[in-house]
Write a protein that holds these residues in place. Structure first.
Motif, PDB file in Angstrom:
ATOM      1  N   GLY A   1      15.429   4.890  -7.418  1.00  0.00           N
ATOM      2  CA  GLY A   1      15.268   4.085  -8.620  1.00  0.00           C
ATOM      3  C   GLY A   1      14.015   3.239  -8.701  1.00  0.00           C
ATOM      4  O   GLY A   1      13.471   3.045  -9.780  1.00  0.00           O
ATOM      5  N   SER A   2      13.542   2.702  -7.574  1.00  0.00           N
ATOM      6  CA  SER A   2      12.340   1.860  -7.565  1.00  0.00           C
ATOM      7  C   SER A   2      11.815   1.765  -6.148  1.00  0.00           C
ATOM      8  O   SER A   2      12.522   2.074  -5.182  1.00  0.00           O
ATOM      9  CB  SER A   2      12.657   0.452  -8.082  1.00  0.00           C
TER      10      SER A   2
ATOM     11  N   ARG B   1       0.807  -1.222   0.000  1.00  0.00           N
ATOM     12  CA  ARG B   1       0.000   0.000   0.000  1.00  0.00           C
ATOM     13  C   ARG B   1       0.840   1.270   0.000  1.00  0.00           C
ATOM     14  O   ARG B   1       0.294   2.366  -0.155  1.00  0.00           O
ATOM     15  CB  ARG B   1      -0.953  -0.013   1.197  1.00  0.00           C
ATOM     16  N   THR B   2       2.131   1.146   0.162  1.00  0.00           N
ATOM     17  CA  THR B   2       3.013   2.312   0.081  1.00  0.00           C
ATOM     18  C   THR B   2       3.388   2.547  -1.375  1.00  0.00           C
ATOM     19  O   THR B   2       3.764   1.613  -2.075  1.00  0.00           O
ATOM     20  CB  THR B   2       4.284   2.094   0.922  1.00  0.00           C
ATOM     21  N   THR B   3       3.267   3.777  -1.815  1.00  0.00           N
ATOM     22  CA  THR B   3       3.577   4.119  -3.201  1.00  0.00           C
ATOM     23  C   THR B   3       4.654   5.190  -3.262  1.00  0.00           C
ATOM     24  O   THR B   3       4.854   5.940  -2.300  1.00  0.00           O
ATOM     25  CB  THR B   3       2.328   4.643  -3.932  1.00  0.00           C
ATOM     26  N   ILE B   4       5.339   5.255  -4.391  1.00  0.00           N
ATOM     27  CA  ILE B   4       6.323   6.309  -4.609  1.00  0.00           C
ATOM     28  C   ILE B   4       5.648   7.676  -4.496  1.00  0.00           C
ATOM     29  O   ILE B   4       6.182   8.605  -3.878  1.00  0.00           O
ATOM     30  CB  ILE B   4       7.000   6.152  -5.984  1.00  0.00           C
ATOM     31  N   ARG B   5       4.471   7.803  -5.075  1.00  0.00           N
ATOM     32  CA  ARG B   5       3.744   9.069  -5.012  1.00  0.00           C
ATOM     33  C   ARG B   5       3.393   9.421  -3.561  1.00  0.00           C
ATOM     34  O   ARG B   5       3.485  10.589  -3.152  1.00  0.00           O
ATOM     35  CB  ARG B   5       2.484   8.997  -5.865  1.00  0.00           C
ATOM     36  N   GLY B   6       2.982   8.422  -2.785  1.00  0.00           N
ATOM     37  CA  GLY B   6       2.652   8.669  -1.384  1.00  0.00           C
ATOM     38  C   GLY B   6       3.863   9.101  -0.575  1.00  0.00           C
ATOM     39  O   GLY B   6       3.778  10.008   0.264  1.00  0.00           O
TER      40      GLY B   6
ATOM     41  N   SER C   1       4.358  12.760   1.227  1.00  0.00           N
ATOM     42  CA  SER C   1       4.673  12.872   2.651  1.00  0.00           C
ATOM     43  C   SER C   1       5.961  13.657   2.876  1.00  0.00           C
ATOM     44  O   SER C   1       6.089  14.396   3.850  1.00  0.00           O
ATOM     45  CB  SER C   1       4.790  11.473   3.260  1.00  0.00           C
ATOM     46  N   ALA C   2       6.928  13.487   1.973  1.00  0.00           N
ATOM     47  CA  ALA C   2       8.211  14.179   2.099  1.00  0.00           C
ATOM     48  C   ALA C   2       8.175  15.595   1.529  1.00  0.00           C
ATOM     49  O   ALA C   2       9.122  16.366   1.718  1.00  0.00           O
ATOM     50  CB  ALA C   2       9.304  13.378   1.387  1.00  0.00           C
ATOM     51  N   GLY C   3       7.108  15.937   0.793  1.00  0.00           N
ATOM     52  CA  GLY C   3       7.006  17.256   0.203  1.00  0.00           C
ATOM     53  C   GLY C   3       7.921  17.458  -0.990  1.00  0.00           C
ATOM     54  O   GLY C   3       8.419  18.566  -1.222  1.00  0.00           O
ATOM     55  N   VAL C   4       8.148  16.387  -1.750  1.00  0.00           N
ATOM     56  CA  VAL C   4       9.010  16.477  -2.933  1.00  0.00           C
ATOM     57  C   VAL C   4       8.278  15.890  -4.125  1.00  0.00           C
ATOM     58  O   VAL C   4       7.240  15.243  -3.985  1.00  0.00           O
ATOM     59  CB  VAL C   4      10.354  15.737  -2.722  1.00  0.00           C
ATOM     60  N   ASP C   5       8.825  16.085  -5.297  1.00  0.00           N
ATOM     61  CA  ASP C   5       8.259  15.514  -6.504  1.00  0.00           C
ATOM     62  C   ASP C   5       8.593  14.020  -6.574  1.00  0.00           C
ATOM     63  O   ASP C   5       9.695  13.617  -6.181  1.00  0.00           O
ATOM     64  CB  ASP C   5       8.838  16.225  -7.736  1.00  0.00           C
ATOM     65  N   PRO C   6       7.675  13.173  -7.061  1.00  0.00           N
ATOM     66  CA  PRO C   6       7.983  11.741  -7.178  1.00  0.00           C
ATOM     67  C   PRO C   6       9.249  11.450  -7.981  1.00  0.00           C
ATOM     68  O   PRO C   6       9.944  10.466  -7.712  1.00  0.00           O
ATOM     69  CB  PRO C   6       6.746  11.171  -7.874  1.00  0.00           C
ATOM     70  N   SER C   7       9.559  12.309  -8.952  1.00  0.00           N
ATOM     71  CA  SER C   7      10.768  12.074  -9.747  1.00  0.00           C
ATOM     72  C   SER C   7      12.033  12.150  -8.901  1.00  0.00           C
ATOM     73  O   SER C   7      13.033  11.494  -9.208  1.00  0.00           O
ATOM     74  CB  SER C   7      10.848  13.074 -10.909  1.00  0.00           C
ATOM     75  N   LEU C   8      11.988  12.928  -7.811  1.00  0.00           N
ATOM     76  CA  LEU C   8      13.163  13.015  -6.940  1.00  0.00           C
ATOM     77  C   LEU C   8      13.344  11.713  -6.157  1.00  0.00           C
ATOM     78  O   LEU C   8      14.475  11.267  -5.937  1.00  0.00           O
ATOM     79  CB  LEU C   8      13.029  14.208  -5.991  1.00  0.00           C
TER      80      LEU C   8
END
Length: 198
Positions: A53-54, A31-36, A40-47
């Motif tokens: 990397g994954s 249930r944890t996602t890169i977007r999530g 939560s960290a306040g950054v863009d998913p690309s970062l």
């Protein structure tokens, strides 16, 4: 002033790691996602992807044990053999009382149920890096079996107390946990496994 996602900065990687540890601990791996994590960290998913990397790599790199397992195994083996079971569970129970360490163990235990890489991480760090070296250094027969038996107790404690929420375990403090679990670990580590006594 414009608002938006933080660009990569000096502490962005650790901010992402802290967010990942919290979400893996709360939600588990699936249930944890890169977007999530990024949100939560306040950054863009690309970062997040830039640094890790994954999702699998993010999990592996951020969910490491909060202590040096081989060093702990060496320290425990060098002490009194007659109390090694109590000392092992005492060390771990004290570690688990720290919210950050407990969140790591809970997150890894939840993830291990559904993600092969997470299961391997849990096996490696508990059985191969901590309990396995300890069992071998103690010199008893069948050290691999002994390490596996100890691991069932340790992982079972995490599942039963903090994931399943078994009510009878909730009021136990570290001292009582040592008294009730220590003798079992002592048997698994150094005593005859067939129950024949010394």
């Amino acid at each position: 002033m414009a608002r938006g996602r933080r660009p990569g900065g000096g502490n962005s990687r650790e901010t992402i790691a802290a967010a990942a540890r919290a979400l893996f601990g709360e939600l588990g791996y699936d249930r944890t996602t890169i977007r999530g994590v990024a949100g939560s960290a306040g950054v863009d998913p690309s970062l997040v992807m830039h640094f890790y990397g994954s999702k699998q790599r993010l999990f592996i790199e951020t969910m490491q044990l909060p202590f040096d397992a081989p060093a702990v195994a060496e320290e425990l083996a060098a002490g009194d053999r007659a109390s090694v079971g109590r000392r092992l569970i005492g060390y771990l129970l004290e570690a688990w009382e720290q919210p950050d360490a407990r969140a790591l163990f809970i997150g890894r235990a939840r993830a291990a149920a559904s993600e092969p890489a997470a299961a391997k991480l849990l096996r490696d760090q508990i059985t191969r890096e901590l309990v396995g070296p300890l069992a071998r250094r103690l010199g008893a027969d069948r050290p691999d079996l002994r390490a596996a038996l100890v691991s069932t107790q340790l992982i079972g404690w995490v599942f039963a107390r903090w994931i399943l929420g078994v009510e009878a375990l909730q009021p136990l403090d570290t001292d009582e946990g040592v008294r009730v679990v220590g003798p079992t670990l002592q048997r698994y580590l150094v005593e005859p496994l067939d129950g024949s006594g010394r």
